[in-house]
Scaffold this motif. Structure first.
Motif, PDB file in Angstrom:
ATOM      1  N   ASP A  44       0.845  -1.204   0.000  1.00 44.21           N
ATOM      2  CA  ASP A  44       0.000   0.000   0.000  1.00 44.21           C
ATOM      3  C   ASP A  44       0.876   1.249   0.000  1.00 44.21           C
ATOM      4  O   ASP A  44       0.672   2.159  -0.787  1.00 44.21           O
ATOM      5  CB  ASP A  44      -0.915   0.018   1.237  1.00 44.21           C
ATOM      6  N   VAL A  45       1.860   1.284   0.915  1.00 42.05           N
ATOM      7  CA  VAL A  45       2.740   2.446   1.081  1.00 42.05           C
ATOM      8  C   VAL A  45       4.192   1.969   1.096  1.00 42.05           C
ATOM      9  O   VAL A  45       4.519   0.978   1.753  1.00 42.05           O
ATOM     10  CB  VAL A  45       2.433   3.203   2.393  1.00 42.05           C
ATOM     11  N   ILE A  46       5.049   2.682   0.371  1.00 38.19           N
ATOM     12  CA  ILE A  46       6.489   2.438   0.429  1.00 38.19           C
ATOM     13  C   ILE A  46       7.156   3.685   1.002  1.00 38.19           C
ATOM     14  O   ILE A  46       6.876   4.804   0.558  1.00 38.19           O
ATOM     15  CB  ILE A  46       7.080   2.120  -0.959  1.00 38.19           C
ATOM     16  N   VAL A  47       8.037   3.498   1.980  1.00 40.02           N
ATOM     17  CA  VAL A  47       8.809   4.591   2.570  1.00 40.02           C
ATOM     18  C   VAL A  47      10.267   4.400   2.178  1.00 40.02           C
ATOM     19  O   VAL A  47      10.845   3.342   2.424  1.00 40.02           O
ATOM     20  CB  VAL A  47       8.670   4.624   4.108  1.00 40.02           C
ATOM     21  N   ILE A  48      10.844   5.423   1.558  1.00 42.25           N
ATOM     22  CA  ILE A  48      12.262   5.384   1.167  1.00 42.25           C
ATOM     23  C   ILE A  48      13.071   6.082   2.253  1.00 42.25           C
ATOM     24  O   ILE A  48      12.951   7.287   2.455  1.00 42.25           O
ATOM     25  CB  ILE A  48      12.489   6.088  -0.183  1.00 42.25           C
ATOM     26  N   GLY A  49      13.884   5.329   2.966  1.00 41.73           N
ATOM     27  CA  GLY A  49      14.694   5.905   4.039  1.00 41.73           C
ATOM     28  C   GLY A  49      14.189   5.474   5.401  1.00 41.73           C
ATOM     29  O   GLY A  49      12.988   5.283   5.604  1.00 41.73           O
ATOM     30  N   ALA A  50      15.116   5.323   6.356  1.00 45.31           N
ATOM     31  CA  ALA A  50      14.741   4.907   7.714  1.00 45.31           C
ATOM     32  C   ALA A  50      15.430   5.774   8.756  1.00 45.31           C
ATOM     33  O   ALA A  50      15.889   5.297   9.787  1.00 45.31           O
ATOM     34  CB  ALA A  50      15.086   3.429   7.931  1.00 45.31           C
ATOM     35  N   GLY A  51      15.505   7.078   8.471  1.00 46.71           N
ATOM     36  CA  GLY A  51      15.953   8.033   9.475  1.00 46.71           C
ATOM     37  C   GLY A  51      14.779   8.392  10.357  1.00 46.71           C
ATOM     38  O   GLY A  51      13.792   7.657  10.453  1.00 46.71           O
ATOM     39  N   HIS A  52      14.824   9.540  10.968  1.00 50.22           N
ATOM     40  CA  HIS A  52      13.769   9.921  11.919  1.00 50.22           C
ATOM     41  C   HIS A  52      12.440  10.181  11.224  1.00 50.22           C
ATOM     42  O   HIS A  52      11.377   9.873  11.768  1.00 50.22           O
ATOM     43  CB  HIS A  52      14.237  11.113  12.746  1.00 50.22           C
ATOM     44  N   ALA A  53      12.475  10.710  10.012  1.00 48.88           N
ATOM     45  CA  ALA A  53      11.246  10.905   9.239  1.00 48.88           C
ATOM     46  C   ALA A  53      10.712   9.562   8.753  1.00 48.88           C
ATOM     47  O   ALA A  53       9.516   9.276   8.861  1.00 48.88           O
ATOM     48  CB  ALA A  53      11.511  11.840   8.056  1.00 48.88           C
ATOM     49  N   GLY A  54      11.598   8.738   8.209  1.00 52.84           N
ATOM     50  CA  GLY A  54      11.178   7.454   7.665  1.00 52.84           C
ATOM     51  C   GLY A  54      10.567   6.533   8.709  1.00 52.84           C
ATOM     52  O   GLY A  54       9.554   5.869   8.455  1.00 52.84           O
ATOM     53  N   CYS A  55      11.166   6.500   9.903  1.00 59.38           N
ATOM     54  CA  CYS A  55      10.646   5.635  10.965  1.00 59.38           C
ATOM     55  C   CYS A  55       9.218   6.021  11.344  1.00 59.38           C
ATOM     56  O   CYS A  55       8.343   5.152  11.468  1.00 59.38           O
ATOM     57  CB  CYS A  55      11.550   5.707  12.191  1.00 59.38           C
ATOM     58  N   GLU A  56       8.971   7.310  11.531  1.00 64.36           N
ATOM     59  CA  GLU A  56       7.620   7.753  11.896  1.00 64.36           C
ATOM     60  C   GLU A  56       6.637   7.517  10.757  1.00 64.36           C
ATOM     61  O   GLU A  56       5.489   7.121  10.988  1.00 64.36           O
ATOM     62  CB  GLU A  56       7.631   9.238  12.290  1.00 64.36           C
ATOM     63  N   ALA A  57       7.068   7.758   9.517  1.00 66.06           N
ATOM     64  CA  ALA A  57       6.186   7.556   8.361  1.00 66.06           C
ATOM     65  C   ALA A  57       5.797   6.095   8.237  1.00 66.06           C
ATOM     66  O   ALA A  57       4.616   5.755   8.057  1.00 66.06           O
ATOM     67  CB  ALA A  57       6.875   8.035   7.085  1.00 66.06           C
ATOM     68  N   GLY A  58       6.793   5.202   8.333  1.00 66.11           N
ATOM     69  CA  GLY A  58       6.526   3.781   8.188  1.00 66.11           C
ATOM     70  C   GLY A  58       5.633   3.238   9.287  1.00 66.11           C
ATOM     71  O   GLY A  58       4.677   2.491   9.033  1.00 66.11           O
ATOM     72  N   LEU A  59       5.918   3.622  10.539  1.00 65.08           N
ATOM     73  CA  LEU A  59       5.121   3.141  11.663  1.00 65.08           C
ATOM     74  C   LEU A  59       3.693   3.667  11.602  1.00 65.08           C
ATOM     75  O   LEU A  59       2.738   2.923  11.843  1.00 65.08           O
ATOM     76  CB  LEU A  59       5.784   3.553  12.986  1.00 65.08           C
ATOM     77  N   ALA A  60       3.529   4.955  11.262  1.00 68.75           N
ATOM     78  CA  ALA A  60       2.179   5.536  11.187  1.00 68.75           C
ATOM     79  C   ALA A  60       1.343   4.833  10.124  1.00 68.75           C
ATOM     80  O   ALA A  60       0.194   4.443  10.374  1.00 68.75           O
ATOM     81  CB  ALA A  60       2.271   7.030  10.892  1.00 68.75           C
TER      82      ALA A  60
END
Length: 629
Positions: free
Chosen positions: A9-25
């Motif tokens: 459904d959703v792909i997040v590119i990157g796992a910094g502080h923005a990526g972690c919150e985006a992916g978890l949300a």
């Protein structure tokens, strides 16, 4: 060779502080989510200062928690020190700040991601987006893996065409000598995005065993335990101190003698750096009249000797940096473990984003964090949370969430970016918020928990506790407004003891509390409650009563603003068809494409006269629209 690697459904590119919150949300809302990062060992890494919070930034961390994000919970489990700042000032500027154990923080966040049921975490380098008819439908990695999705969130931080600079040396790299992302930056330009070159930097790290702390001032954490998350019930009490020292005359002399070798002044650095976080070279040049500048020695964790030399950020040549360090009192024999450096990187000009953080150039593509021109872990996490929420809500065909400037510092941050843009790495400050008395550190849950619950990120149990707290606050305020305190001997003695003027007649307990010298604890002595009330409830009671007049005034301003926010502007309005608008205003309105009259009024170069003309045009109802050829 490409191959089909999966559908999400959703792909997040990157796992910094923005990526972690985006992916978890996105995952917690129910979207099947994929997170792709260049290096799994660098999830939630802190390449710069190992601290989170402070004025405005601490408020943001609390807001993220109130909406159901992760950063506060993670920090409460892994910090080495916490301090409440500005305790001698009013509640509008108080803020919590924590020193993190950067390695524990990183590992805790990775564990959280790995244990999230709807989330898949993989290592890979995204080099291309799948774009069909102006709509983003997935990503392609360097190894040829094709991942398809309904929405994509880019959170690449400072990795886009990243270059590290130390003196005369410049080489292609992400932060902390990680692989940079080159082809994705080039591909974004091909898609039509305008990119800007920004710069940030970091100081050297030294071995803590080689520091003479006797020449520095200790900076301990608060004895009173604190927490960023409203759900935290267990507190870390074995804190580690930081230490304060200063630059010396010798420090300044070394910098002045080597300015010609500084890439900031030799012309090697082209990107614009953050004005509110200057390098030590910049401080010495700009503030040459100051004999010294503060240097904070901050441990990077419990299981490392590395110490972050806060305030000594530099890109001077590596051979100069040891002399620079040794010129600082307490660091005469300090061993440099890592040199300081500057890093230049590409960022998207943020006026190319809607307030939802979806890009205007490509549909279903969102971006969050330093790629949007911000600096700081907190600003990145806030954007990641909102981008992840909106990407998932798009997947489930739900209305996007846009926080207003009066609801949250997150609303101020995103509105500033998408409406005004930024000419340097943006840092959130309390002065940027016109309603900062409403956006306090202490009341983030009261402002945003209801919304977090509606979105689906706040549990039923947490929501019930929140409702009980809210009801308890309202009940106690009502009680204090109903009680009359008479000018008894006890009351007069207490008031006199606090340096107040004597009571001439009976007074409501709430009105007596409004006196600056009186606290809730004093009122309790004169009008005790028959039940025990939690400290977080009494804190709210005291603040809401004491600042009632100022809060009411701010709320009236918010109501006036809401009328302008309610006046919507169609996305496809043709500004060229509106006669009388100034040339600069027309250009900026076309670039930002505001969604409301209130947003239009905040655009640089748009004057009240332009707003009046636009209002008349909208009210006439004859709206010309841009046609896509």
């Amino acid at each position: 060779m490409q191959y089909e690697a999966g559908n999400y459904d959703v792909i997040v590119i990157g796992a910094g502080h923005a990526g972690c919150e985006a992916g978890l949300a996105a995952a917690r809302i129910g979207a099947k989510t994929l997170m792709i990062t260049i290096n799994l060992d660098m999830v939630a890494f802190m390449p710069c200062n190992p601290s989170i919070g402070g004025p405005a930034k601490g408020n943001v961390v609390r807001e993220i928690d109130a909406l159901g994000g992760q950063i506060a919970k993670n920090l409460d489990k892994t910090h080495i020190q916490m301090r409440m700042l500005n305790t001698g000032k009013g509640p509008a500027v108080r803020a919590l700040r924590a020193q993190a154990d950067k390695f524990m923080y990183q590992h805790e966040m990775k564990k959280t991601l790995e244990n999230e049921p709807n989330l898949t975490l993989v290592q890979g380098m995204v080099e291309q987006l799948i774009v069909e008819d102006g709509v983003c439908k997935g990503v392609i990695t360097k190894t040829g893996a094709v991942f398809r999705s309904k929405a994509v969130v880019i959170t690449t931080g400072t990795f886009l065409r990243g270059e590290i600079i130390i003196g005369e040396l410049k080489y292609s790299s992400g932060p902390n000598n990680q692989q940079p992302s080159i082809k994705l930056a080039d591909y974004l330009k091909e898609l039509g995005f305008e990119l800007v070159r920004f710069k940030t930097g970091t100081p050297p790290r030294v071995n803590g065993k080689t520091i003479d702390y006797s020449k520095t001032e200790i900076q301990p954490g608060d004895k009173t335990p604190h927490a960023f998350s409203y759900e935290t019930t267990e507190y870390i009490t074995d804190q580690l101190p930081c230490w304060l020292t200063y630059t010396s005359k010798e420090t300044h002399n070394i910098i002045e003698k080597n300015l010609h070798r500084s890439p900031m002044y030799s012309g090697m650095i082209k990107g614009k750096g953050p004005r509110y976080c200057p390098s030590v070279e910049d401080k010495i040049v700009r503030f040459h009249d100051k004999p010294r500048h503060q240097i904070f020695l901050e441990p990077e964790g419990r299981n490392t000797e590395e110490v972050y030399v806060q305030g000594l950020s530099t890109s001077l040549p590596e051979d100069v940096q040891p002399h620079l360090i040794k010129s600082v009192p307490g660091l005469e024999n300090a061993q440099m473990m890592r040199p300081g450096y500057a890093i230049e990187y590409d960022a998207i000009i943020p006026t190319q984003l809607w307030p939802t953080l979806e890009t205007k150039v490509i549909k279903n593509l969102y971006s969050a964090g330093q790629i949007n021109g911000t600096s700081g872990y907190e600003e990145a996490a806030a954007q990641g949370l909102m981008a992840g929420i909106n990407a998932a809500r798009y997947v489930f065909n739900k209305e996007a969430i846009i926080l207003s400037r009066s609801e949250a510092y997150i609303g101020v941050l995103i509105d500033d970016l998408v409406t005004k843009g930024t000419s340097e790495p943006y840092r959130l400050l309390t002065s940027r918020a016109e309603y900062r008395l409403l956006l306090r550190h202490d009341n983030a849950d009261l402002r945003l928990t209801e919304l977090g619950y509606k979105i689906g990120l706040i549990s039923e149990e947490r929501y019930k506790k929140f409702k009980l707290k809210k009801a308890a606050i309202e009940k106690e305020i009502k009680r204090l407004r109903s009680i009359i305190i008479k000018p008894s001997k006890e009351a007069q003695a207490l008031v006199q003891q606090q340096g107040g003027s004597p009571l001439k007649d009976g007074v409501r307990a709430s009105d007596l509390l409004k006196r600056p010298e009186m606290t809730y604890a004093h009122i309790q002595k004169l009008a005790p409650s028959d039940i025990e009330i939690d400290k977080d409830v009494t804190e709210q009671v005291e603040i809401q009563i004491k600042y009632e007049g100022y809060i009411d005034k701010s709320l009236q301003q918010v109501e006036r603003l809401k009328k302008m926010e309610d006046k919507k502007i169609p996305e496809d309005i043709d500004y060229d068809a509106i006669s009388g608008i100034a040339k600069e205003a027309r250009h900026n309105l076309k670039e930002v494409r505001p969604l409301s009259i209130a947003q239009a009024s905040r655009i640089s170069g748009v004057n009240p006269a332009d707003i009046s003309i636009l209002l008349v045009y909208l009210e006439q109802g004859r709206i010309a629209r841009v046609t896509n050829e």
